[in-house]
Design an enzyme around this catalytic site. Sequence first.
Site, mmCIF file in Angstrom:
data_model
loop_
_atom_site.group_PDB
_atom_site.id
_atom_site.type_symbol
_atom_site.label_atom_id
_atom_site.label_comp_id
_atom_site.label_asym_id
_atom_site.label_seq_id
_atom_site.Cartn_x
_atom_site.Cartn_y
_atom_site.Cartn_z
ATOM 1 N N ARG A 136 0.774 -1.247 0.000
ATOM 2 C CA ARG A 136 0.000 0.000 0.000
ATOM 3 C C ARG A 136 0.798 1.287 0.000
ATOM 4 N NH1 ARG A 136 -3.371 -2.291 4.853
ATOM 5 N NH2 ARG A 136 -1.315 -3.249 5.042
ATOM 6 N N ARG A 185 -3.920 -3.009 -8.021
ATOM 7 C CA ARG A 185 -4.797 -3.784 -7.126
ATOM 8 C C ARG A 185 -6.265 -3.334 -7.188
ATOM 9 N NH1 ARG A 185 -4.317 -5.738 -2.141
ATOM 10 N NH2 ARG A 185 -6.558 -5.778 -2.364
ATOM 11 N N ASP A 231 0.618 -13.504 1.364
ATOM 12 C CA ASP A 231 0.307 -13.205 2.757
ATOM 13 C C ASP A 231 0.463 -14.487 3.571
ATOM 14 O OD1 ASP A 231 -0.759 -11.045 4.658
ATOM 15 O OD2 ASP A 231 -1.982 -12.783 5.149
HETATM 16 O O1 LIG Z 1 -3.443 -7.038 12.140
HETATM 17 C C1 LIG Z 1 -2.599 -6.448 11.489
HETATM 18 O O2 LIG Z 1 -1.958 -5.468 11.875
HETATM 19 C C2 LIG Z 1 -2.230 -6.898 10.113
HETATM 20 C C3 LIG Z 1 -2.953 -8.128 9.731
HETATM 21 C C4 LIG Z 1 -2.787 -8.477 8.271
HETATM 22 C C5 LIG Z 1 -2.085 -9.627 7.773
HETATM 23 N N1 LIG Z 1 -2.226 -9.631 6.420
HETATM 24 C C6 LIG Z 1 -2.951 -8.538 6.030
HETATM 25 C C7 LIG Z 1 -3.320 -7.811 7.178
HETATM 26 C C8 LIG Z 1 -4.144 -6.567 7.125
HETATM 27 C C9 LIG Z 1 -3.325 -5.308 6.930
HETATM 28 O O3 LIG Z 1 -2.108 -5.340 6.774
HETATM 29 O O4 LIG Z 1 -3.973 -4.244 6.929
HETATM 30 C C10 LIG Z 1 -3.301 -8.210 4.643
HETATM 31 C C11 LIG Z 1 -2.161 -7.837 3.761
HETATM 32 N N2 LIG Z 1 -1.058 -8.630 3.504
HETATM 33 C C12 LIG Z 1 -0.228 -7.986 2.626
HETATM 34 C C13 LIG Z 1 -0.855 -6.753 2.246
HETATM 35 C C14 LIG Z 1 -0.279 -5.739 1.301
HETATM 36 C C15 LIG Z 1 0.195 -4.535 2.060
HETATM 37 O O5 LIG Z 1 0.707 -4.677 3.186
HETATM 38 O O6 LIG Z 1 0.014 -3.431 1.561
HETATM 39 C C16 LIG Z 1 -2.038 -6.656 2.973
HETATM 40 C C17 LIG Z 1 -3.082 -5.565 2.902
HETATM 41 C C18 LIG Z 1 -4.106 -5.982 1.932
HETATM 42 C C19 LIG Z 1 -4.671 -4.843 1.166
HETATM 43 O O7 LIG Z 1 -3.971 -4.305 0.299
HETATM 44 O O8 LIG Z 1 -5.827 -4.560 1.431
HETATM 45 C C20 LIG Z 1 1.024 -8.532 2.055
HETATM 46 C C21 LIG Z 1 1.995 -9.159 2.972
HETATM 47 N N3 LIG Z 1 1.740 -9.688 4.225
HETATM 48 C C22 LIG Z 1 2.920 -10.126 4.773
HETATM 49 C C23 LIG Z 1 3.943 -9.936 3.837
HETATM 50 C C24 LIG Z 1 5.377 -10.279 4.038
HETATM 51 C C25 LIG Z 1 6.187 -9.058 4.464
HETATM 52 O O9 LIG Z 1 5.874 -8.481 5.526
HETATM 53 O O10 LIG Z 1 7.123 -8.665 3.773
HETATM 54 C C26 LIG Z 1 3.369 -9.364 2.695
HETATM 55 C C27 LIG Z 1 4.030 -9.065 1.360
HETATM 56 C C28 LIG Z 1 4.694 -7.765 1.296
HETATM 57 C C29 LIG Z 1 5.608 -7.677 0.126
HETATM 58 O O11 LIG Z 1 5.500 -8.461 -0.853
HETATM 59 O O12 LIG Z 1 6.445 -6.777 0.140
HETATM 60 C C30 LIG Z 1 3.125 -10.785 6.076
HETATM 61 C C31 LIG Z 1 2.076 -10.744 7.103
HETATM 62 N N4 LIG Z 1 0.703 -10.701 6.983
HETATM 63 C C32 LIG Z 1 0.099 -10.720 8.233
HETATM 64 C C33 LIG Z 1 1.145 -10.860 9.183
HETATM 65 C C34 LIG Z 1 0.932 -11.060 10.651
HETATM 66 C C35 LIG Z 1 1.424 -9.962 11.460
HETATM 67 C C36 LIG Z 1 0.459 -8.858 11.684
HETATM 68 O O13 LIG Z 1 -0.708 -9.178 11.925
HETATM 69 O O14 LIG Z 1 0.890 -7.714 11.646
HETATM 70 C C37 LIG Z 1 2.352 -10.863 8.472
HETATM 71 C C38 LIG Z 1 3.754 -10.942 9.020
HETATM 72 C C39 LIG Z 1 4.242 -9.579 9.474
HETATM 73 O O15 LIG Z 1 4.033 -8.573 8.789
HETATM 74 O O16 LIG Z 1 4.819 -9.564 10.583
HETATM 75 C C40 LIG Z 1 -1.347 -10.681 8.535
#
Ligand SMILES: O=C(O)CCc1c2[nH]c(c1CC(=O)O)Cc1[nH]c(c(CC(=O)O)c1CCC(=O)O)Cc1[nH]c(c(CC(=O)O)c1CCC(=O)O)Cc1[nH]c(c(CCC(=O)O)c1CC(=O)O)C2
Length: 355
Positions: free
Chosen positions: A42, A51, A87
């Site tokens: 984002r 997206r 994800d």
């Molecule tokens: O509760 C939360 O704070 C986040 C939960 C959440 C997750 N996927 C999510 C969301 C919604 C959001 O980001 O708004 C949903 C999610 N995952 C992802 C996106 C894209 C973005 O952040 O803009 C999004 C947002 C979706 C959208 O665009 O609406 C993509 C993602 N998740 C993830 C990754 C791996 C990375 O971080 O590099 C990646 C790929 C990033 C890349 O290719 O550069 C990993 C991920 N997803 C998730 C977790 C669990 C930890 C956490 O909850 O913070 C984790 C691990 C982490 O970041 O520590 C769960």
Amino acid sequence: MSAEQSPVGKQPTATYDSAFLKACRREPVPHTPVWFMRQAGRSLPEYRKVREGIPMLESCMRPELVAEITLQPVRRHGVDAAIYFSDIVVPLKAIGIDLDIKPGVGPVVEKPIRTRADLARLRDLTPEDVSYVTEAYGLLTRELGATPLIGFAGAPFTLASYLVEGGPSRNHEHTKALMYGDPQLWADLLDRLADITAAFLKVQIEAGASAVQLFDSWVGALAPADYRRFVQPASRKVFEAVAGYGVPRIHFGVGTGELLRDMGEAGADVVGVDWRVPLDEAARRVGPGKALQGNLDPALLFSTTEAVEARTREILDAAAGLEGHVFNLGHGVLPDTDPDALSRLVEYVHTRTAR
Ligand SMILES: O=C(O)CCc1c2[nH]c(c1CC(=O)O)Cc1[nH]c(c(CC(=O)O)c1CCC(=O)O)Cc1[nH]c(c(CC(=O)O)c1CCC(=O)O)Cc1[nH]c(c(CCC(=O)O)c1CC(=O)O)C2
């Protein structure tokens, strides 16, 4: 791209010799390599554009779109590694768990997993379940040339937390209730998740991932003794399952200052550190034989360039004596981050550390 084969799998030599993989292996580097968790996504206008109108999970299943999104931050920021766009809940969706990623909320599981009978819903993951992943890796490894591609998965504890709570959780109360109240069911649940996670990482490595990161984002909610008893066996099983490939294994969690040594001992080659522990102190806690990754507070990118650079210098100084250092943020890029601040940071770390 060189046609020569590196000592590891099908990886081209130029990739094997990249600064990122050298730092992971604790070898001398031409400059400190940089990548950012959530570098795609984002914060980038080009991401928001491609997206538009496509739900998150669906976008993870379209190989061309995944490849485009993965490449966007590499083109824009000149980072030293790409991270596969996906994800942590994608493999769970792939085995038929009824979940969705709701905008503004995160992953939501329709029917949480809380009983022994529920375990049957967690079947094994096969490469066919995620054929779109293999396809996207094929597109990406051709495009990326010498730039390494990092594969990733959620660790058993963090996945279990989503499954047991039914969505993101602040206190993990249902998860902890199960963990302490029915240790055998808990162990069986984590063991199932370890097999699924290992299978998902194997698919990615065999398709061309040069390194893998296991995200145990929420495990900082546990005390060290509980981590060792309730979590480490499953995380170790994941790391052992992919050890034979010889690609670096990175392990990361948030708020894990007290767990750094135990997380390293689960089988990581590189330990990710959030911004709460300075890297020299983290190195003392982790002990010898491992590289570190981190650790700029992602919120600092909302401050002035001077403030970012001052803190970055402190991080690089703290990292000066490390066996290997990969520069990263202490957690993912926040959605409203100015992408130019990220590009400037890459440039700054490269210039400052050029040898
Ligand atoms: O509760 C939360 O704070 C986040 C939960 C959440 C997750 N996927 C999510 C969301 C919604 C959001 O980001 O708004 C949903 C999610 N995952 C992802 C996106 C894209 C973005 O952040 O803009 C999004 C947002 C979706 C959208 O665009 O609406 C993509 C993602 N998740 C993830 C990754 C791996 C990375 O971080 O590099 C990646 C790929 C990033 C890349 O290719 O550069 C990993 C991920 N997803 C998730 C977790 C669990 C930890 C956490 O909850 O913070 C984790 C691990 C982490 O970041 O520590 C769960």
